[in-house]
Design a protein around this motif. Structure first.
Motif, PDB file in Angstrom:
ATOM      1  N   ILE A 152       5.090   2.496  -8.389  1.00  0.00           N
ATOM      2  CA  ILE A 152       3.965   1.701  -7.921  1.00  0.00           C
ATOM      3  C   ILE A 152       2.706   2.549  -8.072  1.00  0.00           C
ATOM      4  CG2 ILE A 152       2.903   0.574  -5.927  1.00  0.00           C
ATOM      5  CD1 ILE A 152       5.803   0.220  -4.834  1.00  0.00           C
ATOM      6  N   ALA A 174      -0.879  -3.647  -0.711  1.00  0.00           N
ATOM      7  CA  ALA A 174       0.005  -4.351  -1.648  1.00  0.00           C
ATOM      8  C   ALA A 174       1.133  -3.432  -2.103  1.00  0.00           C
ATOM      9  CB  ALA A 174      -0.780  -4.874  -2.843  1.00  0.00           C
ATOM     10  N   GLY A 175       0.796  -2.178  -2.428  1.00  0.00           N
ATOM     11  CA  GLY A 175       1.818  -1.227  -2.834  1.00  0.00           C
ATOM     12  C   GLY A 175       2.797  -0.926  -1.724  1.00  0.00           C
ATOM     13  N   ALA A 189       5.126  -3.861  -1.338  1.00  0.00           N
ATOM     14  CA  ALA A 189       6.069  -3.897  -2.457  1.00  0.00           C
ATOM     15  C   ALA A 189       7.183  -2.876  -2.277  1.00  0.00           C
ATOM     16  CB  ALA A 189       5.330  -3.644  -3.764  1.00  0.00           C
ATOM     17  N   SER A 201      -0.964   5.019   2.839  1.00  0.00           N
ATOM     18  CA  SER A 201      -1.332   3.621   3.036  1.00  0.00           C
ATOM     19  C   SER A 201      -1.784   3.366   4.471  1.00  0.00           C
ATOM     20  CB  SER A 201      -0.134   2.711   2.724  1.00  0.00           C
ATOM     21  OG  SER A 201       0.311   2.917   1.402  1.00  0.00           O
ATOM     22  N   ALA A 241      -0.919  -1.956  -8.503  1.00  0.00           N
ATOM     23  CA  ALA A 241      -1.585  -2.432  -7.291  1.00  0.00           C
ATOM     24  C   ALA A 241      -2.817  -1.564  -7.084  1.00  0.00           C
ATOM     25  CB  ALA A 241      -0.643  -2.354  -6.099  1.00  0.00           C
ATOM     26  N   ALA A 278      -0.144  -6.882  -8.401  1.00  0.00           N
ATOM     27  CA  ALA A 278      -0.258  -7.556  -7.110  1.00  0.00           C
ATOM     28  C   ALA A 278      -1.506  -7.083  -6.386  1.00  0.00           C
ATOM     29  CB  ALA A 278       0.983  -7.289  -6.251  1.00  0.00           C
ATOM     30  N   GLY A 279      -1.953  -7.908  -5.440  1.00  0.00           N
ATOM     31  CA  GLY A 279      -3.093  -7.541  -4.609  1.00  0.00           C
ATOM     32  C   GLY A 279      -4.425  -7.879  -5.246  1.00  0.00           C
ATOM     33  N   ALA A 301      -2.608  -9.436  -0.187  1.00  0.00           N
ATOM     34  CA  ALA A 301      -2.008  -8.151  -0.566  1.00  0.00           C
ATOM     35  C   ALA A 301      -0.586  -8.026  -0.022  1.00  0.00           C
ATOM     36  CB  ALA A 301      -2.877  -7.005  -0.058  1.00  0.00           C
ATOM     37  N   ASN A 302      -0.402  -8.378   1.237  1.00  0.00           N
ATOM     38  CA  ASN A 302       0.919  -8.251   1.849  1.00  0.00           C
ATOM     39  C   ASN A 302       1.945  -9.187   1.228  1.00  0.00           C
ATOM     40  OD1 ASN A 302       0.276  -6.216   3.682  1.00  0.00           O
ATOM     41  ND2 ASN A 302      -0.421  -7.668   5.236  1.00  0.00           N
ATOM     42  N   GLY A 347       2.373  -8.451  -2.603  1.00  0.00           N
ATOM     43  CA  GLY A 347       3.088  -7.192  -2.763  1.00  0.00           C
ATOM     44  C   GLY A 347       4.564  -7.342  -2.469  1.00  0.00           C
ATOM     45  N   SER A 348       4.887  -8.066  -1.403  1.00  0.00           N
ATOM     46  CA  SER A 348       6.297  -8.284  -1.054  1.00  0.00           C
ATOM     47  C   SER A 348       7.043  -9.025  -2.147  1.00  0.00           C
ATOM     48  CB  SER A 348       6.392  -9.063   0.261  1.00  0.00           C
ATOM     49  OG  SER A 348       5.956  -8.289   1.342  1.00  0.00           O
TER      50      SER A 348
END
Length: 394
Positions: free
Chosen positions: A2, A8-9, A12, A35, A100, A265-266, A287-288, A291-292
């Motif tokens: 990542i 987001a990361g 993920a 993060s 991300a 993502a994000g 982002a959440n 990312g997931s």
């Protein structure tokens, strides 16, 4: 792998570990910090005395046995070789890669000085905290989400604040005029000095103070300036690698880019939203959730990302949330309580469909807002049925 140490990361990485208990996970970030819960940097850390700084950390690597590298920006992606190079000279291989990378704040022609802050990171928060002292005068440039939140935060922490923005009213471009007038009064009544119709262009240092101007009449001598003018997606790595880029990294409904082993993502991802069409979104819920889904897809079967995100902000204790597009140039249907303390605003597209819903002091109705948008697209909801559709609460 990542690339990107943001929310987001983080989401993920956690999703990858849920799907794969033993696979290796590497996060590579350019920031010196791990993060964090980014919204807290402009909200709770300023407004909630019980919200300690230790609560901003997301602690990904401790929870899921992932490896985190900080302060080492990625310099190149080789799609053919499945390798990534970093500024430290490292070259690392990957099987699946998530970009991300977020975005970079828009900058102005200001001097390179610690008192000039383009607010984005933990480092920026710490610098601003040092500046935010009683009797100091800080200039906030921009009346978007970050600018308005920081103007509130600084004022609530005994700092003199001037908010400079090009419109006549605060949030004029997104709120109905009457609401923008109400928000503008909220700022002035709480003690924020508003510099309306001001487009800041440049700054300099004179006699130890920052001198900020708009190139015409407005000029500010201040102890610090914080800029909140939005971001540009960080797509340089993706573009240099040969991925498709168009206002972000272009991905399909499963968040796969133009390379089948690379996801995005994000903030940086330009994705197809099932309700609102192709778009790029710069908010925490996006982002959440994105990312997931990206992490789950990297470690398991590909499934579509179907979540339409919401966003929110808090101004002097007043909370609002929204789903979709807020644009005051659109036709709007407004539904307000008699005292205008809470209400719902529906933004209509040229086709007459609901393209955005603003929830002003109306809690726990984001799912209802998504349903209104979906129903309007199927013809199951006419304009005359919007008023009262979402309960305003007590």
């Amino acid at each position: 792998m990542i690339i990107g140490g943001g929310m987001a990361g983080d989401a993920a990485a956690k999703a990858i570990r849920c799907a794969d208990a033993r696979g290796s996970i590497l996060l590579i970030g350019s920031d010196p910090e791990p993060s964090v819960t980014r919204p807290a940097l402009s909200k709770k850390l300023w407004t909630d005395p019980e919200f300690g700084f230790e609560k901003v950390w997301l602690n990904t690597t401790d929870e899921i046995s992932a490896e985190l590298v900080t302060s080492d920006p990625t310099t190149m992606i080789n799609l053919k070789a499945h390798t990534v190079d970093t500024a430290s000279g490292a070259r690392v291989g990957y099987e699946k890669l998530l970009l991300a990378t977020g975005g970079q704040p828009h900058r102005l022609d200001f001097p390179d000085d610690d008192r000039v802050i383009y607010f984005r990171t933990v480092t920026d928060y710490r610098k601003l905290r040092e500046l935010a002292e009683k009797d100091r005068h800080l200039l906030v440039v921009g009346s978007g989400f970050i600018g308005t939140e920081l103007a509130c935060a600084l004022l609530l922490n005994d700092t003199r604040v001037t908010l400079a923005y090009p419109e006549d009213l605060v949030n004029e471009s997104v709120f109905p005029r009457e609401l923008a007038q109400q928000v503008t009064r909220m700022f002035t009544e709480n003690g924020v000095n508003l510099s309306q119709g001001t487009t800041i262009e440049s700054g300099s240092i004179e006699d130890g103070q920052l001198l900020i101007g708009d190139g015409m009449d407005a000029e500010f001598r201040v102890d610090g300036v914080v800029v909140g003018l939005g971001i540009s997606p960080s797509t340089e790595l993706a573009q240099a690698a040969g991925l498709t880029v168009d206002n972000g990294i272009v991905v399909d409904e499963t968040l796969v880019s133009s390379d089948p082993e690379v996801f995005a993502a994000g903030d940086v991802a330009n994705h197809p939203d099932r309700l609102l069409g192709r778009r790029r979104v710069e908010h925490v819920d996006n982002a959440n959730e994105m990312g997931s889904r990206a992490g789950a897809n990297m470690a398991g079967p590909l499934e579509p990302h179907t979540h339409t995100p919401y966003f929110y902000s808090v101004l002097f204790g007043t909370r609002y949330a929204a789903v979709g597009r807020l644009d005051s140039s659109l036709e709007m249907v407004q539904d307000w309580a008699e005292d205008r303390s809470r209400g719902v605003v529906y933004y209509l597209s040229d086709a007459g469909e609901v393209s955005g819903v603003l929830l002003w002091n109306v809690e726990d109705q984001t799912d209802a807002a998504r349903k209104v948008i979906a129903d309007s697209q199927t013809g199951a909801l006419g304009h005359e049925q919007l008023t009262g559709r979402i309960p305003l609460g007590d």
